[in-house]
Design an enzyme around this catalytic site. Sequence first.
Site, mmCIF file in Angstrom:
data_model
loop_
_atom_site.group_PDB
_atom_site.id
_atom_site.type_symbol
_atom_site.label_atom_id
_atom_site.label_comp_id
_atom_site.label_asym_id
_atom_site.label_seq_id
_atom_site.Cartn_x
_atom_site.Cartn_y
_atom_site.Cartn_z
ATOM 1 C CG ASP A 168 -1.876 1.107 1.300
ATOM 2 O OD1 ASP A 168 -1.962 1.864 0.309
ATOM 3 O OD2 ASP A 168 -2.569 1.241 2.333
ATOM 4 C CG ASN B 239 -3.111 5.415 -1.232
ATOM 5 O OD1 ASN B 239 -3.214 4.327 -0.629
ATOM 6 N ND2 ASN B 239 -3.994 5.834 -2.109
ATOM 7 C CG ASP C 167 -6.123 3.346 -0.015
ATOM 8 O OD1 ASP C 167 -5.259 2.442 0.098
ATOM 9 O OD2 ASP C 167 -6.741 3.559 -1.072
ATOM 10 C CG ASP D 20 -1.243 1.999 -3.664
ATOM 11 O OD1 ASP D 20 -0.032 1.692 -3.685
ATOM 12 O OD2 ASP D 20 -1.763 2.689 -2.767
ATOM 13 C CG ASP E 165 -10.865 -13.553 -16.225
ATOM 14 O OD1 ASP E 165 -10.274 -13.978 -15.223
ATOM 15 O OD2 ASP E 165 -12.110 -13.393 -16.275
ATOM 16 C CD GLU F 156 -9.194 -18.334 -15.129
ATOM 17 O OE1 GLU F 156 -9.495 -18.788 -14.021
ATOM 18 O OE2 GLU F 156 -9.733 -17.310 -15.594
HETATM 19 C C1 GLC Z 1 -11.370 -15.702 -13.386
HETATM 20 C C2 GLC Z 1 -10.719 -14.918 -12.283
HETATM 21 C C3 GLC Z 1 -11.680 -14.793 -11.135
HETATM 22 C C4 GLC Z 1 -12.913 -14.071 -11.593
HETATM 23 C C5 GLC Z 1 -13.502 -14.724 -12.836
HETATM 24 C C6 GLC Z 1 -14.457 -13.800 -13.510
HETATM 25 O O1 GLC Z 1 -11.608 -17.014 -13.035
HETATM 26 O O2 GLC Z 1 -9.508 -15.523 -11.928
HETATM 27 O O3 GLC Z 1 -11.123 -14.133 -10.028
HETATM 28 O O4 GLC Z 1 -13.877 -14.067 -10.577
HETATM 29 O O5 GLC Z 1 -12.533 -15.055 -13.801
HETATM 30 O O6 GLC Z 1 -13.776 -12.767 -14.143
#
Ligand code: GLC
Length: 515
Positions: A25, A27, A29, A33, A199, A254
Amino acid sequence: MSVEPHLTWWKNVVIYQVYPRSFADGNGDGVGDLPGLIGRLDYLKALGVSALWLSPVYPSPMCDAGYDICDYTGIDPLFGSLADLDQLVSQAHNRGLKVLMDFVPNHTSDQHPWFVESRASRDNPKRDWYIWRDQPNNWRASIDGGSAWTWDEGSQQYYLHFFLPQQPDLNWHNPQVVEAMHNVLRFWLDRGVDGFRIDVVHCVGKDPSFADDPRCLAGETMVQINDQPYSHEVLRGLRRLVDRYPGDRVLIGEVNIRSTARVAAYYGASDELHMSFNFPPLDAPWDPVVFRLCIREVERCLGEQQAWPTWALSNHDNSRIRSRYGGSRAKAHAAAVMLLSLRGTPFIFQGDELALEDTQVTAQTRVDPGGRDGSRAPLPWTAQPPHGWTGKTPWLPFPPDAAALAVQAQENANDSTLNLYRRLLRCRQDSPALRVGDWTELPSHPQLLAYRRHCEEDERIVCINFDEAEHTFALVGDWLIEVASDRHGENRPFAGIVGPLQAVLLRPTGVAHER
Ligand code: GLC
């Protein structure tokens, strides 16, 4: 970085997953970041990783911790600014670290201007940017496990979402969507990022018939099963785009399907993903039989088409390595030896190099609707609370034993997890066999997993004992223990015995070795 010139960088490296809100972190908060991360790049350099993947930092209502994006080319003020991102890329590059962004093509936030327009009326020009139907089918969404369809009162139709209702799925069959998303990639590539983690990329193509899926009746969600030819077409388009950029930009997908054979298909004919995540090892229990099968499967399915494997044993969606293996530090250490010595590119999820366990949340401190807070806790930097997080209390509670496991406490401790990771990463850097050599299983006791890595003159042997009892492991020739997960016997000749829950990395004696 001493990388063989004929090899692309991403085959030679270890990649570190930064979960920005919990890394550091800047800043005060209570949320990590970009300035905080920039301030800790030397830590990553000293660890010995060569690339970092940044989980999403884009503007978002944060219903899914940033995986619900409402502006693909901005930075959420929570994390900093675009100038901070540019600074991160240049500071990382100055240190020889590559930077990968998280690209989320399957869905946007429901607050994204595209969806705001799309839902405004049935004849809106952006209506077809998302997937609207009069009737839902039986598809199930992830995170809350409910229907993948939500009724929109205003425009009187259902829209599709493979995740939360706040994450409507884009319609990649619409060429305007394709073009808009290609522009997103161009935007970041032009800024100098080295590639993307994509993703749930296997989800972008949808069954055009929208037929009910019997597997959904059995409780499976579409993210686990969606596997359509059109996703491959989308991927080929993305690959053509990045291939036009200089400097070996990389696409890492992924692909959440629990079948390595299906995952292998997403490498295409070297015209889709450069690398894909493969989840069966991440799901595997502490069992040599299961790991042996997972690894053989990778060697078989990916080896056949010369697709380069990845290895990840945890991430922000799953339990930490140590928690999954019952809290055992010894098992987490042995797993680290395995993770960093298999054939392929390993991914370290931040904090696993400290043997952190999942944090415990209560009804009051819980944040994620999917119950995945455990592995997302803030990293403890200093032993003394607030562990380098000055200012507001961090957004999630620290993991157990934060003082003892803090970076500061482990930095100079001989037998610390951090020290083990650093030693392993150094050995990997020094050994072509470990980085790019071939992999052969060696015969051993059923409770052991043993393999040889080999590249021209260079050779290493790894043996992992999954058992609480010691076992013999006979080898021809003289071998030195280069790394022992528990330090026992390190830098001494290997005597043919692997201790309880010990993993050893062996090199032939007589190999000149400079540190
Ligand atoms: C992927 C990400 C996960 C997210 C999902 C929807 O599996 O790793 O964190 O919730 O996609 O974007």
